[in-house]
Scaffold this motif. Structure first.
Motif, short mmCIF file in Angstrom:
data_model
loop_
_atom_site.label_atom_id
_atom_site.label_comp_id
_atom_site.label_asym_id
_atom_site.label_seq_id
_atom_site.Cartn_x
_atom_site.Cartn_y
_atom_site.Cartn_z
N VAL A 51 33.03 89.71 -68.78
CA VAL A 51 34.31 90.38 -68.44
C VAL A 51 33.93 92.03 -68.21
O VAL A 51 33.33 92.59 -68.88
CB VAL A 51 35.28 90.22 -69.80
CG1 VAL A 51 36.42 91.16 -69.48
CG2 VAL A 51 35.71 88.80 -69.75
N LEU A 52 34.99 92.59 -67.34
CA LEU A 52 34.80 94.00 -67.10
C LEU A 52 36.18 94.61 -67.60
O LEU A 52 37.17 94.24 -67.10
CB LEU A 52 34.36 94.35 -65.81
CG LEU A 52 34.51 96.02 -65.34
CD1 LEU A 52 33.16 96.56 -66.14
CD2 LEU A 52 34.41 96.09 -63.89
N ASP A 53 36.03 95.54 -68.32
CA ASP A 53 37.16 96.41 -68.87
C ASP A 53 37.41 97.71 -68.16
O ASP A 53 36.27 98.71 -68.61
CB ASP A 53 37.31 96.19 -70.33
CG ASP A 53 38.55 97.01 -70.96
OD1 ASP A 53 39.52 97.01 -70.19
OD2 ASP A 53 38.72 97.31 -72.10
N GLY A 69 34.74 86.14 -78.26
CA GLY A 69 33.60 85.41 -77.52
C GLY A 69 33.13 85.57 -75.87
O GLY A 69 32.51 85.05 -75.47
N ALA A 70 33.74 86.81 -75.46
CA ALA A 70 33.59 87.21 -73.97
C ALA A 70 32.29 88.14 -74.07
O ALA A 70 31.93 88.88 -75.25
CB ALA A 70 34.68 87.97 -73.48
N HIS A 71 31.70 88.18 -72.96
CA HIS A 71 30.60 89.10 -72.80
C HIS A 71 30.97 90.27 -72.01
O HIS A 71 31.21 90.24 -70.74
CB HIS A 71 29.50 88.68 -72.02
CG HIS A 71 28.80 87.23 -72.43
ND1 HIS A 71 28.06 87.27 -73.67
CD2 HIS A 71 29.01 85.98 -72.06
CE1 HIS A 71 27.91 85.99 -74.04
NE2 HIS A 71 28.32 85.16 -73.11
N GLN A 113 30.09 90.13 -59.83
CA GLN A 113 29.52 89.95 -60.90
C GLN A 113 30.47 89.50 -62.17
O GLN A 113 29.57 89.05 -63.20
CB GLN A 113 28.62 91.13 -61.22
CG GLN A 113 27.53 91.33 -60.10
CD GLN A 113 26.60 90.14 -59.83
OE1 GLN A 113 25.76 89.82 -60.79
NE2 GLN A 113 26.43 89.80 -58.95
N PHE A 114 31.77 89.38 -62.10
CA PHE A 114 32.49 89.38 -63.44
C PHE A 114 33.41 88.11 -63.07
O PHE A 114 33.93 88.06 -62.08
CB PHE A 114 33.30 90.54 -63.46
CG PHE A 114 32.26 91.58 -64.13
CD1 PHE A 114 31.66 91.60 -65.51
CD2 PHE A 114 31.74 92.62 -63.20
CE1 PHE A 114 30.89 93.04 -65.74
CE2 PHE A 114 30.91 93.79 -63.48
CZ PHE A 114 30.41 93.73 -64.71
N ALA A 138 36.60 93.71 -55.55
CA ALA A 138 35.14 93.58 -55.38
C ALA A 138 34.31 93.24 -56.45
O ALA A 138 33.16 92.41 -56.06
CB ALA A 138 34.72 94.77 -54.77
N LEU A 139 34.77 93.63 -57.57
CA LEU A 139 33.77 93.31 -58.86
C LEU A 139 33.97 91.67 -59.39
O LEU A 139 33.07 91.26 -59.84
CB LEU A 139 34.17 94.27 -60.06
CG LEU A 139 33.57 95.60 -59.77
CD1 LEU A 139 34.34 96.80 -60.55
CD2 LEU A 139 32.23 95.73 -60.29
N VAL A 140 34.89 91.08 -59.11
CA VAL A 140 35.24 89.90 -59.65
C VAL A 140 34.68 88.73 -58.60
O VAL A 140 34.77 89.04 -57.44
CB VAL A 140 36.96 89.80 -59.96
CG1 VAL A 140 37.56 89.50 -58.63
CG2 VAL A 140 37.04 88.60 -61.07
#
Length: 232
Positions: A51-53, A69-71, A113-114, A138-140
Motif C-alpha cells: 500500500v502507498l499512502d 496487516g498492510a505493507h 508496484q502497489f 501509474a503506481l498501482v
C-alpha cells in the motif's frame, strides 16, 4: 518543479509537532480516520497488500493501515511531518516506511508496484491535482485499487468546510483550505477516466457537530471519497 505549493508544505510543517495530539489541530483527522480506514479495508482487504499512502502527513492513516496487516509506504513533501511519522511508528511498533518524495517522481521510479494507493485530503492542496491522479494510476498494479478523498466545490462546501469548520466551530486552523482548489466529483471522475481508472464507488462524509462524529452518507456535497480500480 515538483507539483508542490511551498506555502502549503510550510503550513503543515509548522504544525508537524501536533500530528499525534488527538485534541489538537488535527483532531478532525483522528476522528475521521476510523471511517476512512474501514471504508478502504472493506473494499480493498488491506491485509498482506502493498500500500502507498500519498500525502501521508504525520502518518495517521499509514500507521492504521499497517496495523490492519498492510505493507505501507507513506510519502509526503513536508519533511518535518515525516520525521514525526517515523518517530511515532517507531514508538508504536508499526511497520511503515516513509519517504520525502513527490508522487510524480515515485511514479517514474516505482511504476505498478502497489496493490492499493490512497490519497486522502491531499488533492486540494496541490497546484495540479490531475497530475497527482495520473501518478497514482501509474503506481498501482493493473487491477489494483485506489482511494481518493477531497472537498466538493459549491456554496454549501464553502460555508461548511471553510466558514463553519475554520471560523465558527474552530475544527481546523484558519486558512487550512483554499476554496478555489476544491474539486467537484465530476472533475475527479474525469481525471480517473483519463488515467485509465474505473470509478467503483463514491460516498459522502458528514460531520455531526452535536455527536462530534463523522459518518458515511450518500450526500457528496461537501466531503467525499472515491474508490477506483486500474483497468488491466
Amino acid at each position: 518543479m515538483a507539483n508542490v505549493e511551498i506555502a502549503e508544505v510550510n503550513k503543515f510543517a509548522e504544525l508537524a509537532h501536533q500530528w499525534w495530539d488527538q485534541q489538537g489541530v488535527f483532531k478532525p483527522l483522528h476522528q475521521l480516520n476510523p471511517i476512512r480506514l474501514n471504508y478502504i479495508d472493506s473494499r480493498a482487504l488491506l491485509k498482506g497488500k502493498q500500500v502507498l499512502d500519498v500525502g501521508c502527513g504525520g502518518g495517521i492513516l499509514s500507521e492504521s493501515m499497517a496495523q490492519r496487516g498492510a505493507h505501507v509506504m507513506g510519502i509526503d513533501m513536508a519533511d518535518k511531518s515525516l520525521q514525526v511519522a517515523q518517530l511515532h511508528a517507531l514508538e508504536a511498533g508499526a511497520q511503515v516506511s516513509y519517504r520525502c518524495i513527490a508522487v510524480e517522481a515515485l511514479a517514474a521510479e516505482m511504476p505498478e508496484q502497489f496493490d492499493v494507493v490512497t490519497c486522502m485530503e491531499m488533492l486540494e492542496h496541490v497546484p495540479d491535482p490531475s497530475s497527482v491522479v495520473r501518478a497514482c494510476a501509474a503506481l498501482v498494479k493493473p487491477g489494483g485499487q485506489l482511494f481518493f478523498s477531497t472537498l466538493n466545490r459549491n456554496a454549501k462546501a464553502y460555508l461548511m468546510a471553510v466558514v463553519g469548520a475554520e471560523y465558527v466551530l474552530n475544527l481546523l486552523p484558519k486558512g487550512t483550505h483554499d476554496y478555489s482548489k476544491f474539486i467537484k466529483p465530476s472533475e475527479l471522475a474525469s481525471w480517473l477516466r483519463q488515467s485509465g481508472l474505473e470509478l467503483q464507488h463514491q460516498t459522502g462524509v458528514t460531520y455531526d457537530p452535536f455527536s462530534k462524529q463523522y459518518k458515511l452518507t450518500t450526500d457528496t456535497s461537501v466531503n467525499y471519497m472515491l474508490h477506483a480500480v486500474k483497468e488491466g
